[in-house]
Design a protein around this motif. Structure first.
Motif, PDB file in Angstrom:
ATOM      1  N   LYS A  17       0.848  -1.191   0.000  1.00  0.00           N
ATOM      2  CA  LYS A  17       0.000   0.000   0.000  1.00  0.00           C
ATOM      3  C   LYS A  17       0.882   1.239   0.000  1.00  0.00           C
ATOM      4  CE  LYS A  17      -4.067   1.774   2.424  1.00  0.00           C
ATOM      5  NZ  LYS A  17      -4.910   1.658   3.621  1.00  0.00           N
ATOM      6  N   ASN A  18       0.314   2.370  -0.347  1.00  0.00           N
ATOM      7  CA  ASN A  18       1.059   3.624  -0.321  1.00  0.00           C
ATOM      8  C   ASN A  18       1.663   3.882   1.057  1.00  0.00           C
ATOM      9  OD1 ASN A  18       0.411   4.022  -2.972  1.00  0.00           O
ATOM     10  ND2 ASN A  18      -1.271   5.446  -2.556  1.00  0.00           N
ATOM     11  N   LYS A  19       2.800   4.504   1.060  1.00  0.00           N
ATOM     12  CA  LYS A  19       3.535   4.772   2.300  1.00  0.00           C
ATOM     13  C   LYS A  19       3.258   6.187   2.793  1.00  0.00           C
ATOM     14  CE  LYS A  19       7.459   1.904   0.861  1.00  0.00           C
ATOM     15  NZ  LYS A  19       8.914   1.919   0.557  1.00  0.00           N
ATOM     16  N   VAL A  20       3.375   6.357   4.089  1.00  0.00           N
ATOM     17  CA  VAL A  20       3.229   7.675   4.706  1.00  0.00           C
ATOM     18  C   VAL A  20       4.563   8.076   5.338  1.00  0.00           C
ATOM     19  CG1 VAL A  20       2.002   9.081   6.389  1.00  0.00           C
ATOM     20  CG2 VAL A  20       0.804   7.230   5.205  1.00  0.00           C
ATOM     21  N   ILE A  21       5.020   9.269   5.029  1.00  0.00           N
ATOM     22  CA  ILE A  21       6.229   9.823   5.635  1.00  0.00           C
ATOM     23  C   ILE A  21       5.808  11.016   6.490  1.00  0.00           C
ATOM     24  CG2 ILE A  21       8.453  10.935   5.210  1.00  0.00           C
ATOM     25  CD1 ILE A  21       8.526   9.456   2.533  1.00  0.00           C
ATOM     26  N   ILE A  22       6.213  11.019   7.776  1.00  0.00           N
ATOM     27  CA  ILE A  22       5.844  12.088   8.701  1.00  0.00           C
ATOM     28  C   ILE A  22       7.080  12.524   9.487  1.00  0.00           C
ATOM     29  CG2 ILE A  22       4.476  12.725  10.739  1.00  0.00           C
ATOM     30  CD1 ILE A  22       2.359  10.749   9.831  1.00  0.00           C
ATOM     31  N   TYR A  23       7.317  13.819   9.507  1.00  0.00           N
ATOM     32  CA  TYR A  23       8.321  14.354  10.425  1.00  0.00           C
ATOM     33  C   TYR A  23       7.935  15.786  10.785  1.00  0.00           C
ATOM     34  CZ  TYR A  23      10.433  16.054   6.016  1.00  0.00           C
ATOM     35  OH  TYR A  23      10.661  16.625   4.799  1.00  0.00           O
ATOM     36  N   PHE A  24       8.717  16.393  11.696  1.00  0.00           N
ATOM     37  CA  PHE A  24       8.336  17.676  12.288  1.00  0.00           C
ATOM     38  C   PHE A  24       9.512  18.654  12.272  1.00  0.00           C
ATOM     39  CE2 PHE A  24       5.892  14.210  13.972  1.00  0.00           C
ATOM     40  CZ  PHE A  24       4.584  14.660  13.891  1.00  0.00           C
ATOM     41  N   VAL A  25      10.055  18.892  11.129  1.00  0.00           N
ATOM     42  CA  VAL A  25      11.178  19.803  10.961  1.00  0.00           C
ATOM     43  C   VAL A  25      10.631  21.159  10.519  1.00  0.00           C
ATOM     44  CG1 VAL A  25      13.291  20.287   9.682  1.00  0.00           C
ATOM     45  CG2 VAL A  25      12.783  17.941  10.429  1.00  0.00           C
ATOM     46  N   ASN A  26      10.670  22.130  11.432  1.00  0.00           N
ATOM     47  CA  ASN A  26      10.076  23.450  11.179  1.00  0.00           C
ATOM     48  C   ASN A  26       8.609  23.327  10.793  1.00  0.00           C
ATOM     49  OD1 ASN A  26      12.491  24.817  11.700  1.00  0.00           O
ATOM     50  ND2 ASN A  26      13.186  24.589   9.587  1.00  0.00           N
ATOM     51  N   GLY A  27       7.898  22.469  11.483  1.00  0.00           N
ATOM     52  CA  GLY A  27       6.478  22.265  11.221  1.00  0.00           C
ATOM     53  C   GLY A  27       6.207  20.824  10.797  1.00  0.00           C
ATOM     54  N   PRO A  28       4.972  20.338  11.006  1.00  0.00           N
ATOM     55  CA  PRO A  28       4.641  18.953  10.660  1.00  0.00           C
ATOM     56  C   PRO A  28       4.506  18.762   9.145  1.00  0.00           C
ATOM     57  CG  PRO A  28       2.701  20.085  11.470  1.00  0.00           C
ATOM     58  CD  PRO A  28       3.845  21.035  11.652  1.00  0.00           C
ATOM     59  N   TYR A  29       5.112  17.687   8.651  1.00  0.00           N
ATOM     60  CA  TYR A  29       5.177  17.380   7.227  1.00  0.00           C
ATOM     61  C   TYR A  29       4.595  15.991   6.986  1.00  0.00           C
ATOM     62  CZ  TYR A  29       7.527  16.097   2.782  1.00  0.00           C
ATOM     63  OH  TYR A  29       7.825  15.669   1.507  1.00  0.00           O
ATOM     64  N   VAL A  30       3.746  15.873   5.981  1.00  0.00           N
ATOM     65  CA  VAL A  30       3.149  14.585   5.621  1.00  0.00           C
ATOM     66  C   VAL A  30       3.307  14.374   4.122  1.00  0.00           C
ATOM     67  CG1 VAL A  30       1.020  13.243   5.456  1.00  0.00           C
ATOM     68  CG2 VAL A  30       1.458  14.608   7.498  1.00  0.00           C
ATOM     69  N   GLU A  31       3.780  13.207   3.766  1.00  0.00           N
ATOM     70  CA  GLU A  31       3.905  12.831   2.360  1.00  0.00           C
ATOM     71  C   GLU A  31       3.336  11.431   2.171  1.00  0.00           C
ATOM     72  OE1 GLU A  31       7.369  12.267  -1.104  1.00  0.00           O
ATOM     73  OE2 GLU A  31       7.875  13.080   0.884  1.00  0.00           O
ATOM     74  N   VAL A  32       2.596  11.223   1.097  1.00  0.00           N
ATOM     75  CA  VAL A  32       2.077   9.903   0.754  1.00  0.00           C
ATOM     76  C   VAL A  32       2.774   9.442  -0.517  1.00  0.00           C
ATOM     77  CG1 VAL A  32       0.059   8.524   0.175  1.00  0.00           C
ATOM     78  CG2 VAL A  32      -0.159  10.403   1.808  1.00  0.00           C
ATOM     79  N   GLN A  33       3.477   8.335  -0.405  1.00  0.00           N
ATOM     80  CA  GLN A  33       4.231   7.806  -1.535  1.00  0.00           C
ATOM     81  C   GLN A  33       3.648   6.477  -1.986  1.00  0.00           C
ATOM     82  OE1 GLN A  33       8.327   7.419  -0.406  1.00  0.00           O
ATOM     83  NE2 GLN A  33       8.787   9.603  -0.670  1.00  0.00           N
ATOM     84  N   GLY A  34       3.670   6.230  -3.261  1.00  0.00           N
ATOM     85  CA  GLY A  34       3.229   4.943  -3.781  1.00  0.00           C
ATOM     86  C   GLY A  34       2.527   5.067  -5.114  1.00  0.00           C
ATOM     87  N   ASN A  35       2.298   3.929  -5.758  1.00  0.00           N
ATOM     88  CA  ASN A  35       1.738   3.909  -7.103  1.00  0.00           C
ATOM     89  C   ASN A  35       0.235   3.708  -7.145  1.00  0.00           C
ATOM     90  OD1 ASN A  35       4.290   4.241  -8.290  1.00  0.00           O
ATOM     91  ND2 ASN A  35       4.710   2.035  -8.111  1.00  0.00           N
ATOM     92  N   ILE A  36      -0.396   3.520  -5.982  1.00  0.00           N
ATOM     93  CA  ILE A  36      -1.845   3.363  -5.949  1.00  0.00           C
ATOM     94  C   ILE A  36      -2.479   4.748  -5.995  1.00  0.00           C
ATOM     95  CG2 ILE A  36      -3.817   2.501  -4.629  1.00  0.00           C
ATOM     96  CD1 ILE A  36      -1.890   0.487  -3.354  1.00  0.00           C
TER      97      ILE A  36
END
Length: 361
Positions: A17-36
Motif C-alpha cells: 500500500k502507499n507509504k506515509v512519511i511524517i516528520y516535524f522539521v520546522n512544522g509537521p510534514y506529511v507525504e504519501v508515496q506509492g503507485n496506488i
C-alpha cells in the motif's frame, strides 16, 4: 518516518500500500508515496484541544505541511475516500530532535538552555543542540549532543528554533513560530512555549569545575555597561555613590563589564567619576573567568544584560537595576530596583532596534 501497510487488489493479490512519511522539521510534514492512485485528506490536529489547524487534500506522491513551527502535540489523521486510513500521534521517544537557539545574546542562551534539557527528559529523545557560549554548558549536559550553528544534522524526527521572531510588518510577533507575544511574558518562557511545556523558572546548570576567584577581601561585582543606552542606569551620581557606599561597608567593588574603563567612548556613557574606587577587570576575560569572578562575590549589581543572567546562573544574589524592561521580563529570583512611576518597560512594549544605540520609542 515511513509507515508501511499492505493491501489486496481486485485479484486478491497482496501488494504494498502507499507509504506515509511524517516528520516535524520546522512544522509537521506529511507525504504519501506509492503507485496506488488515490485522494487523501490530511488533518493536522492539536491533540490536547482537538482544534484542526490545517486540512487539505493531496494525491499519492504529493506532500503537505502545516506552517506552525512551535511544538504542538500533533494528531495527524489521513482519510482515503472519506474513511480514516491512517492516524499518527506525535511521539519523539528515542528519536533525534534538533533544537537551535538562534540568538547570540548571552542572556538569551542562559534563559533558554534549561528548557532544551527539559524537552529531552519529557520526551525521552536524543537532543542535538546548537547555541552560542556552549562551553559553559557542555560539561553539565552530557546527554545532549552539541553542534555548531549551521552544522548539517541528518535523520531528524523534529527541529525547533528558539528565538524572538517577528511578522513581516516588523513589529508584531510571528504567530506561526510563537503562540503568544513573547514581549508580554518572562524571557525564559519563550523557550517553554516554543517547546510546548508549562513554564516555571528553571536555572541552567553551569560547569561545576569553575572555582571561585580568590581575592584579598570581600567584594561585590558590578556591571554598569550594557548593549543599549536604554538599559543604563542614568542617575547622575548613582554608580559613584553606590561604589562609595560599598567601600564604606568594607567591600571592594569590582567592575566586570567587558567594556574597557580606559575607553573614552564607553566612559562617556557614564557620568564622570562613576567608577572611582572600583577595581576594573575588563576586556579579555572569558565567560569561564566571569563565572569564577561571580562565584567569589558576595553579590552582584547590574542592569538588564547578559552578565546579570550569568550572575543569576552562578547562584549568587543579584541586584537588578531595571528600567527598560517590565518587572516580569527577566528572572524573578533577584532584588529588582524599578520605578514604575516614570517612563519604563519600553523593551516589553516595542521592538528594540539593536542597531540604534540611542533607541527610545
Amino acid at each position: 518516518m515511513i509507515y508501511d501497510n499492505l493491501k489486496k487488489n481486485k485479484n486478491n493479490i497482496v501488494e504494498i500500500k502507499n507509504k506515509v512519511i511524517i516528520y516535524f522539521v520546522n512544522g509537521p510534514y506529511v507525504e504519501v508515496q506509492g503507485n496506488i492512485s488515490s485522494d487523501y485528506t490530511v488533518e493536522f490536529i492539536d491533540n490536547k484541544s482537538g482544534k484542526i489547524y490545517y486540512s487539505t487534500t493531496i494525491k499519492n506522491n504529493c506532500w503537505c505541511k502545516c506552517s506552525i513551527e512551535y511544538f504542538v502535540e500533533w494528531n495527524i489523521k489521513i482519510y482515503e475516500n472519506g474513511k480514516l486510513w491512517y492516524e499518527y500521534l506525535y511521539d519523539a521517544q528515542d528519536k533525534r530532535v534538533y533544537i537551535a537557539i538562534d540568538s547570540k545574546a548571552l542572556g538569551d542562551s542562559l534563559a533558554w538552555f534549561a528548557y532544551v534539557d527539559e524537552f529531552r527528559k519529557k520526551h525521552n529523545c536524543k537532543v542535538i543542540v546548537s547555541c552560542w557560549n556552549r562551553d559553559i554548558f557542555e560539561m553539565e549536559y552530557p546527554e545532549i549532543e552539541f553542534v555548531d550553528s549551521g552544522t548539517s544534522v541528518t535523520d531528524l524526527k523534529a527541529l525547533y528554533r528558539i528565538g524572538w521572531y517577528y511578522a513581516e510588518d516588523g513589529n508584531s510577533f510571528n504567530n506561526m513560530r510563537h503562540k503568544d507575544d513573547f514581549k508580554k511574558y518572562p524571557l525564559q518562557q519563550t523557550a517553554s512555549d516554543i517547546l510546548g511545556m508549562e513554564f516555571s523558572e528553571i536555572m541552567p546548570k553551569l560547569d561545576p569545575n569553575i572555582t571561585a576567584m580568590k581575592w584579598t577581601k570581600k567584594y561585590v561585582c558590578i556591571a554598569p555597561h550594557a548593549s543599549a543606552s536604554s538599559k543604563y542606569w542614568h542617575h547622575p551620581e548613582g554608580w559613584k555613590k553606590l561604589v562609595s557606599y560599598l567601600n564604606e561597608k568594607g567591600y571592594d567593588a569590582i567592575n566586570i563589564s567587558q567594556e574597557s574603563a580606559k575607553d573614552d567612548w564607553h566612559n562617556s556613557k557614564l557620568p564622570q567619576g562613576s567608577l572611582d574606587g572600583c577595581y576594573n577587570l575588563n576586556e579579555n576575560y572569558s565567560l569561564r573567568d566571569r563565572i569564577s569572578q561571580l562565584k567569589g562575590a558576595e553579590f552582584y549589581i547590574g542592569l538588564g544584560s547578559g552578565l546579570s543572567w550569568l550572575a543569576w546562573a552562578s547562584k549568587i544574589p543579584v541586584v537588578l537595576i531595571s528600567g527598560f524592561s517590565k518587572k516580569y521580563a527577566e528572572f524573578e529570583d533577584c532584588y529588582r530596583i524599578l520605578n514604575e512611576n516614570v517612563c519604563h518597560g519600553c523593551f516589553n512594549e516595542f521592538r528594540l532596534d539593536a542597531g540604534n544605540w540611542n533607541w527610545c520609542p
